[in-house]
Design a protein around this motif. Structure first.
Motif, PDB file in Angstrom:
ATOM      1  N   THR A  29       1.000  -1.129  -0.007  1.00  0.00           N
ATOM      2  CA  THR A  29       0.512  -0.212   0.157  1.00  0.00           C
ATOM      3  C   THR A  29       0.625   1.138  -0.124  1.00  0.00           C
ATOM      4  OG1 THR A  29      -1.868  -0.849   0.816  1.00  0.00           O
ATOM      5  CG2 THR A  29      -1.605   1.381   1.118  1.00  0.00           C
ATOM      6  N   ARG A  30       2.403   1.153   0.850  1.00  0.00           N
ATOM      7  CA  ARG A  30       3.455   2.600   0.946  1.00  0.00           C
ATOM      8  C   ARG A  30       3.899   2.873  -0.743  1.00  0.00           C
ATOM      9  NH1 ARG A  30       7.922   2.702   4.654  1.00  0.00           N
ATOM     10  NH2 ARG A  30       8.805   3.363   2.737  1.00  0.00           N
ATOM     11  N   PHE A  31       3.886   2.077  -1.127  1.00  0.00           N
ATOM     12  CA  PHE A  31       4.522   1.126  -2.523  1.00  0.00           C
ATOM     13  C   PHE A  31       3.794   2.399  -3.709  1.00  0.00           C
ATOM     14  CE2 PHE A  31       7.219  -0.610  -6.109  1.00  0.00           C
ATOM     15  CZ  PHE A  31       8.567  -0.370  -5.504  1.00  0.00           C
ATOM     16  N   LYS A  32       2.896   2.111  -3.910  1.00  0.00           N
ATOM     17  CA  LYS A  32       1.700   1.931  -4.388  1.00  0.00           C
ATOM     18  C   LYS A  32       1.006   3.640  -4.373  1.00  0.00           C
ATOM     19  CE  LYS A  32      -1.326  -1.924  -5.513  1.00  0.00           C
ATOM     20  NZ  LYS A  32      -3.101  -2.704  -5.299  1.00  0.00           N
ATOM     21  N   ASN A  33       1.006   3.738  -3.228  1.00  0.00           N
ATOM     22  CA  ASN A  33       0.559   5.738  -2.667  1.00  0.00           C
ATOM     23  C   ASN A  33       2.199   6.210  -3.285  1.00  0.00           C
ATOM     24  OD1 ASN A  33      -1.405   4.805  -1.392  1.00  0.00           O
ATOM     25  ND2 ASN A  33      -1.163   5.161   0.885  1.00  0.00           N
ATOM     26  N   GLU A  34       3.056   6.089  -2.638  1.00  0.00           N
ATOM     27  CA  GLU A  34       4.411   6.310  -3.998  1.00  0.00           C
ATOM     28  C   GLU A  34       4.004   6.742  -4.991  1.00  0.00           C
ATOM     29  OE1 GLU A  34       9.006   5.149  -4.890  1.00  0.00           O
ATOM     30  OE2 GLU A  34       8.242   4.355  -2.376  1.00  0.00           O
TER      31      GLU A  34
ATOM     32  N   ALA B  31       2.906  10.116  -9.460  1.00  0.00           N
ATOM     33  CA  ALA B  31       2.037  10.197 -10.863  1.00  0.00           C
ATOM     34  C   ALA B  31       1.415  11.909 -11.027  1.00  0.00           C
ATOM     35  CB  ALA B  31       1.303   8.778 -10.894  1.00  0.00           C
ATOM     36  N   ASN B  32       0.882  12.139 -10.032  1.00  0.00           N
ATOM     37  CA  ASN B  32       0.177  13.395  -9.827  1.00  0.00           C
ATOM     38  C   ASN B  32       1.157  14.873 -10.009  1.00  0.00           C
ATOM     39  OD1 ASN B  32      -2.271  12.253 -10.181  1.00  0.00           O
ATOM     40  ND2 ASN B  32      -1.784  10.815  -9.165  1.00  0.00           N
ATOM     41  N   ILE B  33       2.587  14.255  -9.056  1.00  0.00           N
ATOM     42  CA  ILE B  33       3.149  15.667  -9.360  1.00  0.00           C
ATOM     43  C   ILE B  33       4.241  16.089 -10.483  1.00  0.00           C
ATOM     44  CG2 ILE B  33       5.688  16.773  -7.692  1.00  0.00           C
ATOM     45  CD1 ILE B  33       3.997  15.178  -5.638  1.00  0.00           C
TER      46      ILE B  33
ATOM     47  N   VAL C  58      10.777  12.470 -11.285  1.00  0.00           N
ATOM     48  CA  VAL C  58      10.187  12.117 -11.693  1.00  0.00           C
ATOM     49  C   VAL C  58       8.975  11.457 -11.916  1.00  0.00           C
ATOM     50  CG1 VAL C  58      10.793   9.574 -12.857  1.00  0.00           C
ATOM     51  CG2 VAL C  58      13.182  11.136 -12.520  1.00  0.00           C
ATOM     52  N   ARG C  59       8.571  11.285 -12.843  1.00  0.00           N
ATOM     53  CA  ARG C  59       6.888  10.972 -12.884  1.00  0.00           C
ATOM     54  C   ARG C  59       6.655   9.396 -13.032  1.00  0.00           C
ATOM     55  NH1 ARG C  59       3.144  10.744 -18.199  1.00  0.00           N
ATOM     56  NH2 ARG C  59       5.189  10.979 -18.616  1.00  0.00           N
ATOM     57  N   ALA C  60       6.221   8.946 -12.578  1.00  0.00           N
ATOM     58  CA  ALA C  60       6.190   7.519 -11.876  1.00  0.00           C
ATOM     59  C   ALA C  60       4.584   7.107 -13.654  1.00  0.00           C
ATOM     60  CB  ALA C  60       4.437   6.867 -11.258  1.00  0.00           C
ATOM     61  N   VAL C  61       4.317   6.984 -13.747  1.00  0.00           N
ATOM     62  CA  VAL C  61       3.570   6.269 -15.334  1.00  0.00           C
ATOM     63  C   VAL C  61       2.720   4.592 -15.145  1.00  0.00           C
ATOM     64  CG1 VAL C  61       5.027   7.694 -16.928  1.00  0.00           C
ATOM     65  CG2 VAL C  61       5.285   5.455 -16.887  1.00  0.00           C
ATOM     66  N   ASP C  62       3.005   4.078 -14.535  1.00  0.00           N
ATOM     67  CA  ASP C  62       2.645   2.621 -14.341  1.00  0.00           C
ATOM     68  C   ASP C  62       2.570   2.116 -12.868  1.00  0.00           C
ATOM     69  OD1 ASP C  62       0.915   0.711 -14.821  1.00  0.00           O
ATOM     70  OD2 ASP C  62       1.816   0.046 -17.208  1.00  0.00           O
ATOM     71  N   VAL C  63       1.773   0.824 -12.996  1.00  0.00           N
ATOM     72  CA  VAL C  63       2.447   0.405 -11.384  1.00  0.00           C
ATOM     73  C   VAL C  63       1.986  -0.980 -12.388  1.00  0.00           C
ATOM     74  CG1 VAL C  63       1.538  -0.604  -9.196  1.00  0.00           C
ATOM     75  CG2 VAL C  63       1.296   1.446  -9.621  1.00  0.00           C
ATOM     76  N   VAL C  64       2.868  -1.980 -12.196  1.00  0.00           N
ATOM     77  CA  VAL C  64       3.277  -3.670 -12.187  1.00  0.00           C
ATOM     78  C   VAL C  64       2.822  -4.694 -10.941  1.00  0.00           C
ATOM     79  CG1 VAL C  64       4.336  -3.205 -14.439  1.00  0.00           C
ATOM     80  CG2 VAL C  64       5.619  -3.274 -12.360  1.00  0.00           C
ATOM     81  N   GLU C  65       1.752  -5.093 -11.628  1.00  0.00           N
ATOM     82  CA  GLU C  65       1.959  -6.385 -10.697  1.00  0.00           C
ATOM     83  C   GLU C  65       1.618  -8.139 -11.618  1.00  0.00           C
ATOM     84  OE1 GLU C  65      -0.936  -5.446  -7.179  1.00  0.00           O
ATOM     85  OE2 GLU C  65      -1.266  -4.109  -8.691  1.00  0.00           O
TER      86      GLU C  65
END
Length: 121
Positions: A57-62, A67-69, A75-82
């Motif tokens: 959850t902490r990692f997803k929140n990061e 992604a929104n800053i 550096v912008r996050a563009v995806d989450v992989v699971e």
């Protein structure tokens, strides 16, 4: 992970090419995004942490915050992989040295004025 290259993400979208760093929570890889044909960075959570719901959850929140800053120095996050045991954040690739590398070229220290200018950014 020593068996590179390998693929992760939906439809094996990201091809991990090279390990470029590591931190307390994960390992960072230079990768190729097959959908957009560009280089990205993938930070993969360490396997022993990926099973912890609080850490995930902490990692997803990061990733959500990243992604929104919109800022030229973040550096912008563009995806989450699971994918299976892999849990990671995909980020834009920014070529160049990290702070440790930059400091190493400067003898480990910066003049006060330069340090202030960097922090001001």
């Amino acid at each position: 992970m020593t068996n590179l290259p390998r693929h992760i993400g939906e439809n094996d979208r990201y091809r991990l090419e090279q390990r470029i760093g590591a931190g307390a929570m994960g390992t960072v890889y230079l990768a190729t995004d097959s959908k957009f044909q560009r280089q990205v960075v993938v930070k993969i959570l360490e396997p022993h942490l990926a099973t912890n719901a609080k850490v995930r959850t902490r990692f997803k929140n990061e990733a959500l915050i990243q992604a929104n800053i919109i800022h030229p120095n973040i550096v912008r996050a563009v995806d989450v992989v699971e994918t299976g045991a892999d849990f990671g954040i995909v980020m834009d690739y920014v070529p160049g040295a990290d702070l440790d590398g930059y400091l190493a070229t400067r003898g480990g220290r910066l003049p006060v004025a330069e340090a202030i200018a960097l922090l001001d950014q």
